[in-house]
Write an enzyme that holds these catalytic residues in place. Sequence first.
Site, PDB file in Angstrom:
ATOM      1  N   ASP A  66      -8.518   5.708 -10.574  1.00  0.00           N
ATOM      2  CA  ASP A  66      -7.185   5.861 -10.006  1.00  0.00           C
ATOM      3  C   ASP A  66      -6.202   4.846 -10.568  1.00  0.00           C
ATOM      4  OD1 ASP A  66      -6.094   7.811  -8.351  1.00  0.00           O
ATOM      5  OD2 ASP A  66      -5.843   6.418  -6.689  1.00  0.00           O
ATOM      6  N   ASP A 113     -12.110   7.640   6.123  1.00  0.00           N
ATOM      7  CA  ASP A 113     -13.481   8.062   6.393  1.00  0.00           C
ATOM      8  C   ASP A 113     -13.672   8.462   7.850  1.00  0.00           C
ATOM      9  OD1 ASP A 113     -12.993   5.507   7.208  1.00  0.00           O
ATOM     10  OD2 ASP A 113     -14.612   4.570   6.077  1.00  0.00           O
TER      11      ASP A 113
END
Length: 1059
Positions: free
Chosen positions: A384, A759
Amino acid sequence: MDTGGRLIAGSHNRNEFVLINAYENARIKSVKELSGQSCQICGDEIEIEITVDGEPFVACNECAFPVCRTCYEYGRREGNQACPQCKTRYKRIKGSPRVEGDEEEDDIDDLDNEFDYGTLDPQQVTDAMLTARLNAVRGSQLNSSRMAAHSELYSSPPSSQIPLLTYVEEGLEISADHHALIVPSSMGHGDRVHPMSYTDLSIPLQHRPMVPRKGIAVVKHEGGNDGGNLDGEELDADLPMMDEGRQPLSRKLPIPSSKINPYRLVIIARLAILGLFFHYRLLHPVRDAYGLWLTSVICEIWFAVSWILDQFPKWYPIESETYLDRLSLRYEKEGKLSELASIDIFVSTVDPMKEPPLITANTVLSILAVDYPVDKVACYISDDGAAMLTFEALFETSEFARKWVPFCKKFNIEPRAPEWYFTQKIDYLTDKREYEEFKVRINGLVATAQKVPDDGWTMQDGTPWPGNSVRDHPGMIQVFLGHSGVRDVEGNELPCLVYVSREKRQGFEHHKKAGAMNALIRVSAVLSNAPYLLNVHCDHYINNSKALREAMCFMMDPISGKKVCYVQFPQRFDGIDRHDRYSNRNVVFFDINMKGLDGIQGPIYVGTGCVFRRQALYGYDAPVTKKPPGKTCNCLPKWCCCLCCCSRKNKKTKQNKMVKKPKQREASKQIHALENIEEGISDSISQKSSEGSQMKLEKKFGQSPVFVTSTLLENGGGPRNAIPPSLLSEAIQVISCSYEDKTEWGKEVGWIYGSVTEDILTGFKMHCHGWRSVYCMPKQPAFKGSAPINLSDRLHQVLRWALGSVEIFLSRHCPIWYGYGGGMKWLERFSYINSVVYHWTSIPLLVYCTLPAICLLTGKFIVPEISNYAGVVFMALFVSIAVTGILEMQWGGVGIDDWWRNKQFWVIGGVSSHLFALFLGLLKVLAGVSTSFTVTSKAADDGEFSELYLFKWTSLLIPPTTLLIINIVGVVVGVSDAINNGYDSWGPLFGRLFFALWVIIHLFPFLKGLLGKQDRMPTIILVWSILLASILTLMWVRINPFVSKDGPVLEICELNCDD
């Protein structure tokens, strides 16, 4: 997959598609000319095949339309059983499975092959489907003769299609030292129509399930040999193996009743004692210190609520057990190809300076060497940060993997990350020199990357690196391993290794890690489309090479596997000091709390070391378990039963009319829509319904027809041998920065946006859809990683987690009010509520830890003079707390050191990171003040545990230090006052001293962290803390609410001072 070894970069928005020759040994390879006919359905070459009669295989005897054997068999079984060209019904060829409508042959038939659909390879059928999807060109209309239209479209694409760089045409004209940039003259942003293929291939072939409940019945005839000519001895010899292969692949093991029943009794007793405790506290206020008493009672009530939310999800703890041998017996039969499901593995990285490439390389090497079929594993690296250092390091890693992977599999070593294998005190089975040379090359790249050139990085062929601008660069894809011609040193195939860097442009929201994970979901669906996904951090290597098999024992279990959305493994860490000063291992959470959740609806997702079911990430509901048929009473006449049944049906019909119809399974709607399109239903109503469902699919998943098609394949599958140019173009499209616009990505599909702790939010959404998760704890830890071991980094890590929980608490996805009616169990919801409200405990905890110092400085206390009854209640409460902890350690297998460190850091993190996270979260949500986090450092270079003593200034250190100083000052003042006032003042002092020492002992690891290795506190911390403590003390002296408002009490002494 064959990309010619080149980096593929492009931007779907700008209509760019670039193929870069990154290395000198990467050349464009020509494609072999087709020597035979191609199947007009899947596009594969039709191999010459001889049937049972000795004749060449021809699908249609009337027109000899070119169709391969696989498409012929599938069309007979699932399609309209007719030739696409002449519409003549297929005649059954001897050796093919019989289907309904076949005429009976006069001659002797091969009955052994009847209804045997196991010969059809699901992978070939999936290849045929996706290839047909790719050949269908956007913007075209289906003609009445579909095959003719398909051939024309495949040979000459319309001008509205994006020009592609194909190996047959433009690709051959590119030289080895140049790259090609294809820019079309017109963008063609018209209405996009995605025609479906004419064969119903949207539903993958289903393997015949082996139901464990159905054993093999062996009938022994005692009276003779009328049972046939079967040899009983041979059957008995194969029986154990077949029975073992039909058994469940996993099972749940409840905690023994001798351990769990006393634990539950103590919890109930502790609840009763809490009731008695609060009864006494509320009915016995402290009149001369009413403010202190009221504050302490409010804090204690919140602590009790927090304990209940944390305690009851641990009511049904279980352990899980897997059977790897049964998995092999069922899906890896001797002499046949492995039927284990494919797995796409995601590795995320951002900054190679904070996440060293050597650590990432070890993680990748452990993945490539995993004990799993090579053709079933694909590893995707998400960069990224678009760092050329990461790209170059992966190239070196792929070269070293050609030597490392065969070595690991030959000698079956553990672990298969070379850095950790060579740190073991064992006799190595290979020379360490090659790995040291590999490390030198990687470290050389890191040293070179320290100084960025003024004009940016350039690749070996002179091409500028596309990611020179981190915030503005095209999407990039590079297949390092897995394409033809790249094998290990022993000539064996290697798993697929793909480098992915999604497109980034100014003005677009990229959603950090969650956005990167969603980009990997899409690009992996286009390239490999495995039905299961594993995501790991770049510093979490596979420590147990059978970890994937452990997960598959749950996912592929025929009994309970269909409802499992993910399998979570515990996090284990290397490089932590023996005493685990800052509770980095977090053993209490992973060995106690997660076991408790596994007995309810499954553990929460913790961000790494988790194997997902792809369909669950797509936002589909869990499969509904069919209820057994209701029992009927036979004591009434049949006509009475009929009347009862009719009345029940009428009532049910009326209720259904008044109540809103439940939401149907979205997947079945979409598959039905595709069936309608592919079968060519001309009815206008069906057409509108199909078009509406297709638009709904695109609105949910985006505008890529290949990706939308892949979402309907429950068992995954896709072409693995080659990447056609159209597939590469789709891969670039799905990682474009605008692909998610006006879709449900991040809302209902993929990793969920809206929190830095994506998450927890992602796992919560899956549980709301009715899925359950599984906690897998193999004896040898599946994954190991590195953790920040110095105090500052550890506090910043906890701050990030707590801030994410604050964001979820203040969002619409808060478990307190979101997701009811979706199948989530109440105790599971309790755990999620606890995970988003625990940061609020920081306020009462900070106040409660300040009370002892205030009591010692003022001589007051929060409890009146204790009676015998109160003493019994207080002692019972402390004993119940201790016994609860002891029993938890017993059934959880946790040591007392880990348990105590967890308690200590709960206080340290609560009065620092959780407190700051609460205020930062409120500022972010209410005032729009954003907070940025840096990636936690993953390396230490100054020796073992060197970072343990590394001090980094952060404002998080001020509140705990202040608490330490004022409590220590309070202890000194209280003891001095007792010495001056005599023996009678020592009795009341003990309660206040115990209270203050409780705080100091819990903050002791923090004090050691401040002192560091030099046994001295940093000056800036000392100055700030003393200043803050002095201000609080002066304010207390100035406005003391516990001094009598009537002034000091004056008494006349008996001494005559005038004499």
